[in-house]
Design a protein around this motif. Structure first.
Motif, PDB file in Angstrom:
ATOM      1  N   LEU A   1      28.319  34.529   3.586  1.00 40.71           N
ATOM      2  CA  LEU A   1      27.743  33.278   4.082  1.00 40.71           C
ATOM      3  C   LEU A   1      27.794  33.309   5.601  1.00 40.71           C
ATOM      4  O   LEU A   1      28.840  33.603   6.189  1.00 40.71           O
ATOM      5  N   GLY A   2      26.659  33.002   6.239  1.00 41.20           N
ATOM      6  CA  GLY A   2      26.588  33.001   7.692  1.00 41.20           C
ATOM      7  C   GLY A   2      26.020  34.303   8.220  1.00 41.20           C
ATOM      8  O   GLY A   2      25.969  35.312   7.515  1.00 41.20           O
ATOM      9  N   ASP A   3      25.631  34.294   9.470  1.00 42.33           N
ATOM     10  CA  ASP A   3      25.065  35.504  10.075  1.00 42.33           C
ATOM     11  C   ASP A   3      25.535  35.676  11.513  1.00 42.33           C
ATOM     12  O   ASP A   3      24.838  36.262  12.341  1.00 42.33           O
ATOM     13  N   GLY A   4      26.732  35.164  11.804  1.00 42.99           N
ATOM     14  CA  GLY A   4      27.274  35.280  13.151  1.00 42.99           C
ATOM     15  C   GLY A   4      27.628  36.713  13.503  1.00 42.99           C
ATOM     16  O   GLY A   4      27.572  37.618  12.663  1.00 42.99           O
ATOM     17  N   PRO A   5      28.016  36.951  14.752  1.00 39.23           N
ATOM     18  CA  PRO A   5      28.260  38.317  15.229  1.00 39.23           C
ATOM     19  C   PRO A   5      29.558  38.948  14.734  1.00 39.23           C
ATOM     20  O   PRO A   5      29.755  40.146  14.878  1.00 39.23           O
ATOM     21  N   VAL A   6      30.452  38.150  14.148  1.00 36.61           N
ATOM     22  CA  VAL A   6      31.743  38.664  13.699  1.00 36.61           C
ATOM     23  C   VAL A   6      31.817  38.597  12.174  1.00 36.61           C
ATOM     24  O   VAL A   6      31.514  37.548  11.584  1.00 36.61           O
ATOM     25  N   ASP A   7      32.204  39.693  11.542  1.00 35.02           N
ATOM     26  CA  ASP A   7      32.428  39.684  10.093  1.00 35.02           C
ATOM     27  C   ASP A   7      33.849  39.197   9.815  1.00 35.02           C
ATOM     28  O   ASP A   7      34.816  39.712  10.383  1.00 35.02           O
ATOM     29  N   ILE A   8      33.968  38.197   8.938  1.00 33.51           N
ATOM     30  CA  ILE A   8      35.249  37.577   8.611  1.00 33.51           C
ATOM     31  C   ILE A   8      35.464  37.729   7.108  1.00 33.51           C
ATOM     32  O   ILE A   8      34.681  37.216   6.307  1.00 33.51           O
ATOM     33  N   VAL A   9      36.501  38.444   6.724  1.00 34.64           N
ATOM     34  CA  VAL A   9      36.775  38.676   5.302  1.00 34.64           C
ATOM     35  C   VAL A   9      37.879  37.736   4.850  1.00 34.64           C
ATOM     36  O   VAL A   9      38.950  37.676   5.463  1.00 34.64           O
ATOM     37  N   TRP A  10      37.622  37.005   3.769  1.00 28.81           N
ATOM     38  CA  TRP A  10      38.598  36.059   3.247  1.00 28.81           C
ATOM     39  C   TRP A  10      39.181  36.582   1.943  1.00 28.81           C
ATOM     40  O   TRP A  10      38.448  36.920   1.004  1.00 28.81           O
ATOM     41  N   GLN A  11      40.510  36.673   1.871  1.00 32.53           N
ATOM     42  CA  GLN A  11      41.208  37.098   0.662  1.00 32.53           C
ATOM     43  C   GLN A  11      41.877  35.884   0.018  1.00 32.53           C
ATOM     44  O   GLN A  11      42.668  35.198   0.657  1.00 32.53           O
ATOM     45  N   GLU A  12      41.538  35.625  -1.243  1.00 31.53           N
ATOM     46  CA  GLU A  12      42.187  34.545  -1.978  1.00 31.53           C
ATOM     47  C   GLU A  12      43.671  34.848  -2.182  1.00 31.53           C
ATOM     48  O   GLU A  12      44.049  35.998  -2.451  1.00 31.53           O
TER      49      GLU A  12
ATOM     50  N   TYR B   1      30.075  30.397  12.761  1.00 34.65           N
ATOM     51  CA  TYR B   1      30.156  31.282  13.924  1.00 34.65           C
ATOM     52  C   TYR B   1      30.595  32.696  13.560  1.00 34.65           C
ATOM     53  O   TYR B   1      31.058  33.460  14.394  1.00 34.65           O
ATOM     54  N   GLY B   2      30.420  33.056  12.303  1.00 28.21           N
ATOM     55  CA  GLY B   2      30.681  34.418  11.846  1.00 28.21           C
ATOM     56  C   GLY B   2      30.124  34.581  10.450  1.00 28.21           C
ATOM     57  O   GLY B   2      29.730  33.613   9.810  1.00 28.21           O
ATOM     58  N   ARG B   3      30.080  35.824   9.976  1.00 26.63           N
ATOM     59  CA  ARG B   3      29.654  36.070   8.602  1.00 26.63           C
ATOM     60  C   ARG B   3      30.886  36.196   7.726  1.00 26.63           C
ATOM     61  O   ARG B   3      31.679  37.127   7.882  1.00 26.63           O
ATOM     62  N   VAL B   4      31.067  35.236   6.809  1.00 24.72           N
ATOM     63  CA  VAL B   4      32.225  35.227   5.926  1.00 24.72           C
ATOM     64  C   VAL B   4      31.911  36.060   4.678  1.00 24.72           C
ATOM     65  O   VAL B   4      30.855  35.896   4.061  1.00 24.72           O
ATOM     66  N   ILE B   5      32.823  36.949   4.331  1.00 20.25           N
ATOM     67  CA  ILE B   5      32.677  37.816   3.156  1.00 20.25           C
ATOM     68  C   ILE B   5      33.848  37.545   2.219  1.00 20.25           C
ATOM     69  O   ILE B   5      35.006  37.584   2.638  1.00 20.25           O
ATOM     70  N   ALA B   6      33.553  37.232   0.964  1.00 22.55           N
ATOM     71  CA  ALA B   6      34.603  37.004  -0.042  1.00 22.55           C
ATOM     72  C   ALA B   6      34.245  37.785  -1.297  1.00 22.55           C
ATOM     73  O   ALA B   6      33.062  37.980  -1.603  1.00 22.55           O
ATOM     74  N   HIS B   7      35.279  38.247  -2.029  1.00 21.15           N
ATOM     75  CA  HIS B   7      34.995  38.996  -3.253  1.00 21.15           C
ATOM     76  C   HIS B   7      36.042  38.685  -4.312  1.00 21.15           C
ATOM     77  O   HIS B   7      37.136  38.221  -4.018  1.00 21.15           O
ATOM     78  N   ASP B   8      35.667  38.945  -5.554  1.00 19.61           N
ATOM     79  CA  ASP B   8      36.594  38.864  -6.676  1.00 19.61           C
ATOM     80  C   ASP B   8      37.237  40.235  -6.870  1.00 19.61           C
ATOM     81  O   ASP B   8      36.538  41.252  -6.942  1.00 19.61           O
ATOM     82  N   GLN B   9      38.555  40.265  -6.958  1.00 11.90           N
ATOM     83  CA  GLN B   9      39.215  41.542  -7.200  1.00 11.90           C
ATOM     84  C   GLN B   9      38.913  42.040  -8.606  1.00 11.90           C
ATOM     85  O   GLN B   9      38.490  41.276  -9.475  1.00 11.90           O
ATOM     86  N   ARG B  10      39.098  43.324  -8.832  1.00 14.73           N
ATOM     87  CA  ARG B  10      38.822  43.887 -10.158  1.00 14.73           C
ATOM     88  C   ARG B  10      39.690  43.204 -11.208  1.00 14.73           C
ATOM     89  O   ARG B  10      40.849  42.856 -10.960  1.00 14.73           O
ATOM     90  N   GLY B  11      39.111  42.994 -12.377  1.00  9.38           N
ATOM     91  CA  GLY B  11      39.822  42.312 -13.453  1.00  9.38           C
ATOM     92  C   GLY B  11      39.770  40.807 -13.370  1.00  9.38           C
ATOM     93  O   GLY B  11      40.306  40.112 -14.238  1.00  9.38           O
TER      94      GLY B  11
END
Length: 443
Positions: free
Chosen positions: A21-32, A57-67
Motif C-alpha cells: 500500500l502506497g508508493d512513497g520513496p521508502v519501502d516499509i515492511v511490517w511484521q505482525e 509517505y512510504g510503500r508499506v509491505i505486509a505478508h502472511d507467514q507460511r502456514g
C-alpha cells in the motif's frame, strides 16, 4: 478497501501472500507480532489507520507467514530462520530496495535476524517495545513468567471463537489496551484469529516464540535501529536491548493504554527515522552460521588401510560432504585434510547438514565430529573469519564420535525447526574468553 494481493514463491514451493500500500520513496515492511492474516489488517483498530498513515509517505509491505492466513497452510510451520528467508523472498517479489523493517514486540526478532544476515540489503530497523525473547530468565528479568504462559495456553484453547475475542481483550487490557468487551473489535479479534490459523497451529507458533532468543545475534545488526518505548514506563529493558545493538537510538511515544492516539504518537519519530541516509554498511562483516566437521580417528584409519585405500575413502567422504552442503545450501570455505569448514545463511540448516553428513559417512565406516555456531564474521578476500569462526572450530574439537555440538546462540535460534538438543554443560574453548554452554544435536 483491501490492497491488491500477490504471491511470492519460495524455493521449496511455498506460496507467501503479500500486499503493498502506497508508493512513497521508502519501502516499509511490517511484521505482525502474533499470527494474524493480512485480511483485515488495514482496517484493524489502531493498527489499520496507523499503517495507512505510514503508507502516505512510504510503500508499506505486509505478508502472511507460511502456514498462516492466505499463505500456504500445508507448509511446515516456520522457525525464525525460515521466516527470515521467507521475508527475503517477499522482498524480492515486491522489488523492495533497502527497506526499513518494522515490528512490534517479538516480531522484530525476525527483522533483526534478516538484517544481520543481509547487512547491505536493509536501510534500517524500527522495533516497537522490543522483546528479543519472551520468557523470564535470570539474565532477562523482563520476560514473562509461567503464570502468564498458563493463562495464554488457556486462551488458545478457545482460539477463533467469540469467547477468544472476549478473553483476548480481557488479557490485553491488563497490558493497557482499554477495549470495552461489547466493542466490534472483540469479534474482529475472533475473525482475524480464524483467518490466521487453527487452534493447533496457534499453539505451535506460540511454543516456537516462547523458546526463541535472539540476543546473541543483535551485536551483528549494523544498520541504524530505532527502538520505540512507551513513555512513563521502566526503560531498563529497552536500554538493555539498545546496549546490544551497535547503532540504536531510543525514542519515546505517548504513554497510557493502547489507543489510536498512542499509535499516532509513534509516527513523528518514525517519519524522522525514515529520512536517515542510506547506511554505508561496511562490506567486511556479516552474520553467518559456521560448521566445522572432522573425521574421528583418521590417523588410525589411515594406518589400517594404507595410503592408497585411505585416499579412495577420503575422496568418497569429500563427495558425501559436498553433496550435503549443496543440499542444505552451505558454502564450502576450506578443506584441510579430512576436515571441512562451511558457512550457512542460518543455523538450522547448518545443524541439519551436520547430522546428515554424520549419517552418510557412518555408512562409509567413518565417525564424524561437528560443531556449529553463529555470529558476526569478518569478510577477508571473500571468505569469513573472526571470533565466531574460531568458536565454531573449538566447539567441533570438543565433539565426540558421531556427535554434533552447538552453541547456546544456535539453540536459541532454532525453536520450531524440529531439532532437539541435549545439554552437555559448560566448557572452556581454547583461546576464547569465558565458559560456553554447549548442546548436543539429537535429531
Amino acid at each position: 478497501m483491501q490492497p491488491e494481493t500477490r504471491y511470492a514463491i519460495t524455493p521449496d514451493g511455498v506460496y507467501l501472500c503479500y500486499q503493498t500500500l502506497g508508493d512513497g520513496p521508502v519501502d516499509i515492511v511490517w511484521q505482525e507480532d502474533w499470527p494474524g492474516s493480512i485480511e483485515g489488517l488495514w482496517d484493524a483498530p489502531f493498527v489499520g489507520p496507523w499503517l495507512r498513515e505510514l503508507a502516505s509517505y512510504g510503500r508499506v509491505i505486509a505478508h502472511d507467514q507460511r502456514g498462516v492466513g492466505w499463505s500456504s497452510r500445508d507448509a511446515a510451520l516456520p522457525d525464525i530462520e525460515t521466516r527470515a528467508a521467507d521475508l527475503g523472498e517477499v522482498l524480492r517479489a515486491a522489488s523492495a530496495q533497502q527497506p526499513v523493517l518494522m515490528g512490534l514486540f517479538s516480531s522484530g526478532a525476525v527483522n533483526a535476524l534478516y538484517a544481520g544476515m543481509h547487512p547491505t540489503k536493509v536501510r534500517g530497523l524500527v522495533w516497537i517495545e522490543p522483546s528479543p525473547r519472551v520468557l523470564w530468565a535470570p539474565d532477562y528479568p523482563w520476560g514473562l513468567g509461567p503464570d502468564y504462559r498458563s493463562s495464554e495456553l488457556r486462551t488458545l484453547e478457545v482460539w477463533g471463537t467469540h469467547e477468544y475475542g472476549r478473553v483476548h481483550y480481557e488479557h490485553e487490557n491488563a497490558f493497557g489496551l482499554q477495549m470495552p468487551l461489547d466493542s466490534p473489535a472483540v469479534e474482529l479479534a475472533s475473525l482475524r484469529a480464524r483467518n490466521a490459523c487453527t487452534p493447533d497451529v496457534a499453539k505451535e507458533l506460540s511454543g516456537i516464540w516462547y523458546a526463541t532468543d535472539v540476543r546473541g545475534i543483535l551485536p551483528a545488526v549494523r544498520c541504524p535501529t530505532l527502538l520505540l518505548h512507551r513513555g512513563g514506563e521502566d526503560r531498563s529493558e529497552v536500554e538493555y536491548v539498545a546496549s546490544l545493538l551497535p547503532d540504536a537510538q531510543i525514542r519515546e511515544f505517548a504513554g497510557g493504554p493502547w489507543s489510536a492516539e498512542v499509535f499516532a504518537s509513534q509516527l513523528p519519530p518514525i517519519r524522522d527515522f525514515l529520512g536517515v541516509e542510506t547506511p554505508q554498511v561496511a562490506p567486511d562483516s556479516t552474520l553467518a552460521a559456521v560448521l566445522f566437521t572432522d573425521i574421528v580417528g583418521s590417523t588410525v584409519k589411515q594406518s589400517e588401510l594404507g595410503d592408497a585405500a585411505w585416499k579412495q575413502l577420503l575422496e568418497r567422504h569429500h563427495a558425501v560432504v559436498r553433496r550435503e552442503l549443496e543440499r542444505w545450501e552451505g558454502s564450502e570455505v576450506s578443506t584441510a585434510g579430512d576436515g571441512f569448514y562451511a558457512t550457512f545463511a542460518g543455523p538450522a540448516r547448518a545443524v541439519r547438514c551436520a547430522l546428515a553428513i554424520g549419517a552418510r559417512v557412518k555408512e562409509l565406516g567413518l565417525g564424524l565430529r561437528a560443531g556449529v555456531h553463529i555470529g558476526e564474521c569478518t569478510v577477508i578476500d571473500g571468505h569469513l573469519s573472526g571470533l565466531p569462526v574460531t568458536i565454531g572450530a573449538r566447539i567441533a574439537a570438543l565433539a565426540g564420535d558421531s556427535e554434533v555440538l552447538v552453541s547456546q546462540t544456535v539453540k536459541d535460534l532454532v525453536p520450531g525447526s524440529g531439532l532437539a538438543f541435549e545439554d552437555v554443560g559448560e566448557h572452556e574453548l581454547k583461546g576464547v574468553p569465558e565458559r560456553w554452554q554447549l548442546y548436543r544435536a539429537v535429531r
